[in-house]
Each structure stands twice: as C-alpha cells, then as structure tokens.
Design an enzyme around this catalytic site. Structure first.
Site, PDB file in Angstrom:
ATOM      1  N   ALA A  69       1.110  -0.945   0.002  1.00  0.00           N
ATOM      2  CA  ALA A  69      -0.203   0.252   0.469  1.00  0.00           C
ATOM      3  C   ALA A  69       1.425   1.188   0.118  1.00  0.00           C
ATOM      4  O   ALA A  69       2.001   1.022   0.420  1.00  0.00           O
ATOM      5  CB  ALA A  69      -0.832   0.052   1.255  1.00  0.00           C
ATOM      6  N   GLY A 113       0.758  -5.292   1.135  1.00  0.00           N
ATOM      7  CA  GLY A 113      -0.581  -4.870  -0.215  1.00  0.00           C
ATOM      8  C   GLY A 113       0.066  -5.654  -1.635  1.00  0.00           C
ATOM      9  O   GLY A 113      -0.822  -6.224  -1.876  1.00  0.00           O
ATOM     10  N   GLU A 116      -0.590  -9.179  -0.806  1.00  0.00           N
ATOM     11  CA  GLU A 116      -1.940  -9.755  -0.451  1.00  0.00           C
ATOM     12  C   GLU A 116      -2.854  -9.405  -1.820  1.00  0.00           C
ATOM     13  O   GLU A 116      -3.741  -9.976  -2.075  1.00  0.00           O
ATOM     14  CB  GLU A 116      -2.779  -8.572   0.169  1.00  0.00           C
ATOM     15  CG  GLU A 116      -2.167  -8.095   2.046  1.00  0.00           C
ATOM     16  CD  GLU A 116      -2.957  -7.306   2.675  1.00  0.00           C
ATOM     17  OE1 GLU A 116      -2.032  -6.484   2.345  1.00  0.00           O
ATOM     18  OE2 GLU A 116      -3.322  -7.689   3.873  1.00  0.00           O
ATOM     19  N   GLU A 136       4.612  -5.181   7.338  1.00  0.00           N
ATOM     20  CA  GLU A 136       3.876  -4.526   8.464  1.00  0.00           C
ATOM     21  C   GLU A 136       3.658  -4.301   9.523  1.00  0.00           C
ATOM     22  O   GLU A 136       3.687  -3.153  10.723  1.00  0.00           O
ATOM     23  CB  GLU A 136       1.831  -4.589   7.887  1.00  0.00           C
ATOM     24  CG  GLU A 136       1.535  -4.260   6.703  1.00  0.00           C
ATOM     25  CD  GLU A 136       1.549  -5.506   6.037  1.00  0.00           C
ATOM     26  OE1 GLU A 136       1.982  -6.573   6.266  1.00  0.00           O
ATOM     27  OE2 GLU A 136       0.531  -5.543   4.615  1.00  0.00           O
TER      28      GLU A 136
HETATM   29  N1  CO8 Z   1       4.726   2.709  -0.427  1.00  0.00           N
HETATM   30  C1  CO8 Z   1       5.242   4.519  -0.804  1.00  0.00           C
HETATM   31  N2  CO8 Z   1       6.249   4.920  -1.586  1.00  0.00           N
HETATM   32  C2  CO8 Z   1       6.923   3.370  -2.123  1.00  0.00           C
HETATM   33  C3  CO8 Z   1       6.322   2.283  -1.361  1.00  0.00           C
HETATM   34  C4  CO8 Z   1       5.312   2.468  -0.036  1.00  0.00           C
HETATM   35  N3  CO8 Z   1       4.869   0.711   0.074  1.00  0.00           N
HETATM   36  N4  CO8 Z   1       7.352   1.015  -1.899  1.00  0.00           N
HETATM   37  C5  CO8 Z   1       8.328   2.178  -2.391  1.00  0.00           C
HETATM   38  N5  CO8 Z   1       8.222   3.258  -2.388  1.00  0.00           N
HETATM   39  C6  CO8 Z   1       8.992   4.016  -2.846  1.00  0.00           C
HETATM   40  C7  CO8 Z   1      10.268   5.191  -2.262  1.00  0.00           C
HETATM   41  O1  CO8 Z   1       9.842   6.101  -1.365  1.00  0.00           O
HETATM   42  C8  CO8 Z   1      10.703   5.223  -3.232  1.00  0.00           C
HETATM   43  O2  CO8 Z   1      10.302   6.156  -3.863  1.00  0.00           O
HETATM   44  P1  CO8 Z   1      11.169   8.378  -3.805  1.00  0.00           P
HETATM   45  O3  CO8 Z   1      12.239   7.784  -4.736  1.00  0.00           O
HETATM   46  O4  CO8 Z   1      10.440   9.070  -3.750  1.00  0.00           O
HETATM   47  O5  CO8 Z   1      12.417   8.284  -2.504  1.00  0.00           O
HETATM   48  C9  CO8 Z   1      10.569   4.711  -4.386  1.00  0.00           C
HETATM   49  O6  CO8 Z   1       9.533   3.790  -4.138  1.00  0.00           O
HETATM   50  C10 CO8 Z   1      11.785   3.448  -4.508  1.00  0.00           C
HETATM   51  O7  CO8 Z   1      11.678   2.679  -3.254  1.00  0.00           O
HETATM   52  P2  CO8 Z   1      13.325   2.365  -2.653  1.00  0.00           P
HETATM   53  O8  CO8 Z   1      14.288   3.363  -2.516  1.00  0.00           O
HETATM   54  O9  CO8 Z   1      12.411   2.122  -1.419  1.00  0.00           O
HETATM   55  O10 CO8 Z   1      13.773   1.508  -3.636  1.00  0.00           O
HETATM   56  P3  CO8 Z   1      14.729   0.466  -3.062  1.00  0.00           P
HETATM   57  O11 CO8 Z   1      15.515  -0.673  -3.692  1.00  0.00           O
HETATM   58  O12 CO8 Z   1      15.706   0.339  -1.904  1.00  0.00           O
HETATM   59  O13 CO8 Z   1      13.659  -0.788  -2.707  1.00  0.00           O
HETATM   60  C11 CO8 Z   1      11.721  -2.050  -0.999  1.00  0.00           C
HETATM   61  C12 CO8 Z   1      12.930  -1.704  -2.341  1.00  0.00           C
HETATM   62  C13 CO8 Z   1      12.617  -3.094  -0.368  1.00  0.00           C
HETATM   63  C14 CO8 Z   1      10.894  -2.752  -1.417  1.00  0.00           C
HETATM   64  C15 CO8 Z   1      11.864  -0.182  -0.036  1.00  0.00           C
HETATM   65  O14 CO8 Z   1      11.190   0.780  -1.058  1.00  0.00           O
HETATM   66  C16 CO8 Z   1      10.359  -1.055   0.895  1.00  0.00           C
HETATM   67  O15 CO8 Z   1      10.601  -1.460   1.984  1.00  0.00           O
HETATM   68  N6  CO8 Z   1       9.182   0.398   0.193  1.00  0.00           N
HETATM   69  C17 CO8 Z   1       8.066  -0.434   1.368  1.00  0.00           C
HETATM   70  C18 CO8 Z   1       7.807  -1.957   1.643  1.00  0.00           C
HETATM   71  C19 CO8 Z   1       6.581  -2.139   2.818  1.00  0.00           C
HETATM   72  O16 CO8 Z   1       6.827  -2.114   3.907  1.00  0.00           O
HETATM   73  N7  CO8 Z   1       5.141  -2.237   1.946  1.00  0.00           N
HETATM   74  C20 CO8 Z   1       4.272  -2.068   3.041  1.00  0.00           C
HETATM   75  C21 CO8 Z   1       3.853  -1.226   3.112  1.00  0.00           C
HETATM   76  S1  CO8 Z   1       1.988  -0.779   4.697  1.00  0.00           S
HETATM   77  C22 CO8 Z   1       0.770  -2.699   3.544  1.00  0.00           C
HETATM   78  O17 CO8 Z   1       1.153  -2.984   2.511  1.00  0.00           O
HETATM   79  C23 CO8 Z   1      -0.128  -2.359   4.399  1.00  0.00           C
HETATM   80  C24 CO8 Z   1      -1.492  -2.993   3.908  1.00  0.00           C
HETATM   81  C25 CO8 Z   1      -2.789  -2.998   3.875  1.00  0.00           C
HETATM   82  C26 CO8 Z   1      -3.851  -3.147   2.898  1.00  0.00           C
HETATM   83  C27 CO8 Z   1      -3.185  -2.992   2.139  1.00  0.00           C
HETATM   84  C28 CO8 Z   1      -4.258  -2.912   1.195  1.00  0.00           C
HETATM   85  C29 CO8 Z   1      -3.722  -4.066  -0.665  1.00  0.00           C
END
Ligand code: CO8
Length: 263
Positions: A69, A113, A116, A136
């Site tokens: 998400a 998400g 999911e 999460e």
């Molecule tokens: N939300 C918003 N932006 C994101 C997300 C995200 N989940 N994941 C990545 N991005 C963005 C980063 O902020 C970054 O943006 P910017 O260039 O503007 O800084 C860009 O994507 C590239 O990401 P990274 O620089 O972090 O790339 P890396 O290769 O270093 O890392 C990762 C990749 C490991 C995937 C890392 O981006 C990460 O940890 N992302 C978050 C993963 C996460 O925690 N996901 C769970 C989110 S919570 C959730 O999904 C709750 C579910 C609830 C219901 C959902 C319904 C479907």
C-alpha cells in the site's frame, strides 16, 4: 475489446481471450495508491463484463509486482477516516466481485498490500527471485487486505504467524514449495509468458463452466466439506441447463472438438 487509457496501468490483449493488466507506477515500485486501485478496479470490471475475454493476468514489472500500500498516502489518516471511509474495502473487489479467473504473475517485490493483492488472484505464478513478505509489523500495523487470512489458509498457521509477526521476506522458490504459488519460473519473462499461456488455455474452455469452477473452488474456502460438496453438486446440476454442457458432451461422443457457445 476497448479499454480506456489509464495513467497507472498498461493493458493489452496478448493472446486469444486474455486480458493483461500491468501495474505501471515504476517510480514508486507500484505502491498501491487509491488512484491506482480505482483504475485497477475499473479495468477488472470492464474485462469481467467483456464477452471476448475468458481470463485475466495481473502483473507488475521485473523489479516490483507491488511494494505495498502507498505508505506516504496513508501515514496521516485517522481512525475516523479509515473506519468511516472504509479504507481498503475497495481493494477487495478483485477477490469478491470479479467472476472470471485472475492469474497473478509475480516478479520482484510483492510486499504488504502487494503480497495481499497477489494472493487475491485465483492462481499465482511467480519467478524464483520474487520477494514476498508481510512487513506491516515493521510499520506498527498488521496486514489489512486479507494477508492474515489468505496467507494462513495457503501455508498453515505456524509459518504464516512467523512471517506476519517477524515481517521477514520469503522467495518465489519458497512461495511455490509452500503451495502459495502454483508454479515458479526461472525468469520474470518466463513467469509472465507462463501466466499468459495458462490464461489462454482457461479462456479456450466454456466461460460458463470456468465461472462455475471458480465459484465452487472459492466456496471451499468458506464452507465446511459437507456443505461445500452439496453446493458443488447444485452448481454441477445447474450446468445441465447450459448449452455448453450439451456441446461438450456431444462433441466427446462424436469424437469432435467442441465449439463453445459460452452459454
Ligand atoms: N509506499 C510508498 N512509496 C513506496 C513504497 C510504498 N509501499 N515502496 C516503495 N516506495 C517508493 C520509495 O519511497 C521510493 O520513492 P522515492 O524515490 O520518492 O524516495 C521508491 O518507491 C523506490 O523505493 P526505494 O528507494 O526504497 O527502493 P529500494 O530498492 O531501496 O527498496 C523496497 C525497495 C525494499 C521494496 C523498499 O522500497 C520498501 O521497503 N518499501 C516498503 C515496503 C513495505 O513496507 N510495504 C508494506 C506497506 S504497508 C501495507 O502494504 C499495508 C497493507 C494494508 C492494506 C493494503 C491493501 C492492498
């Protein structure tokens, strides 16, 4: 088949009877924002209603199916906004409203998400290097789009509990070994091609029988065995009222290839 052009999705029709939806928000690793979900739901609904389509494939990029998400979008929402606005409810459309089979082809990150959404599909294919997880817990929350239910049903309680309470990732190879994914492929390209080939095969059968098959398998997730078997039998009986049952069985008896009416 005509779909509107979307900002955050690509759509195409690469094989007979198959609609392909590719999540296309590369800068945010396909983070699932509300605008993206509105488009996804619109595309799914249109493909579901389209008589020429028999199955749908959902994929992302090589780097990310979806990294979850959109954390930046949701970080400031209040309980009232979440509960009052039924936050996440519309994310379930794919699982609960779409009647045609959806196959997810998962490459790269499928986190939170994203994992999911992949699990909401009827069949999941992935590549070896895919990275799954429910992280999460690391954000101070829990899965909110069915992760705790679908992961647990797919791989069992102990392993699902471990993954959800640690936020640890797992690979495509593991997803297939544990039965979460139906098949694992060496490369992302093979994964998408495999999903398209599967979708084309499913789309070559009677739409009405495929719809019934999806419905009864999904019921097994909710009913006890006895009720489930009784439900299956009712639906099976019902198919004797379809044209395609007559077409399919007559073709067999006459040693011909069936030409489905999809009715
Ligand atoms: N939300 C918003 N932006 C994101 C997300 C995200 N989940 N994941 C990545 N991005 C963005 C980063 O902020 C970054 O943006 P910017 O260039 O503007 O800084 C860009 O994507 C590239 O990401 P990274 O620089 O972090 O790339 P890396 O290769 O270093 O890392 C990762 C990749 C490991 C995937 C890392 O981006 C990460 O940890 N992302 C978050 C993963 C996460 O925690 N996901 C769970 C989110 S919570 C959730 O999904 C709750 C579910 C609830 C219901 C959902 C319904 C479907």
């Amino acid at each position: 088949t005509d779909l509107p052009s979307y900002e955050l999705l690509k759509t195409s029709f690469p094989k007979n009877g198959v609609g392909l939806i590719t999540l296309n928000r590369p800068k945010a690793l396909n983070a699932l924002s509300s605008p993206l979900f509105l488009e996804l739901n619109d595309a799914l609904k249109r493909l579901d209603a389209d008589k020429s389509i028999g199955a749908i494939v959902l994929t992302g990029s090589e780097r990310a199916f979806a990294a979850g998400a959109d954390i930046k979008e949701m970080k400031d929402i209040t309980f009232s906004e979440a509960y009052g606005g039924d936050f996440i409810e519309m994310w379930s459309n794919m699982a609960f409203q779409i009647k045609k089979p959806v196959i997810s082809a998962v490459n790269g990150y499928a986190l939170g998400g994203g994992c999911e959404l992949a699990m909401m599909a009827d069949i999941m294919y992935c590549s070896k290097g895919a990275t799954f997880g429910q992280p999460e817990i690391k954000l101070g929350v829990i899965p909110g789009a069915g992760g705790s239910q679908r992961l647990t049903k797919a791989i069992g309680k102990s392993k699902a509990m471990e993954l959800i309470l640690t936020g640890d990732n797992f690979s495509g190879t593991q997803a297939e070994q544990w039965g979460l994914a139906a098949k694992v492929f060496e490369t992302p390209e093979e994964c998408v091609n495999g999903a398209l080939t599967l979708a084309e095969k499913i789309a070559s059968y009677s739409r009405i029988a495929v719809k019934a098959g999806k419905e009864v398998v999904n019921k097994s997730q909710e009913l006890g065995v006895r009720e489930g078997v009784e439900f299956e039998r009712r639906v099976f009986h019902g198919l004797f009222g379809s044209k395609d049952q007559k077409i399919g069985m007559t073709a067999f008896a006459e040693k011909k290839k069936p030409e489905w009416s999809h009715e």
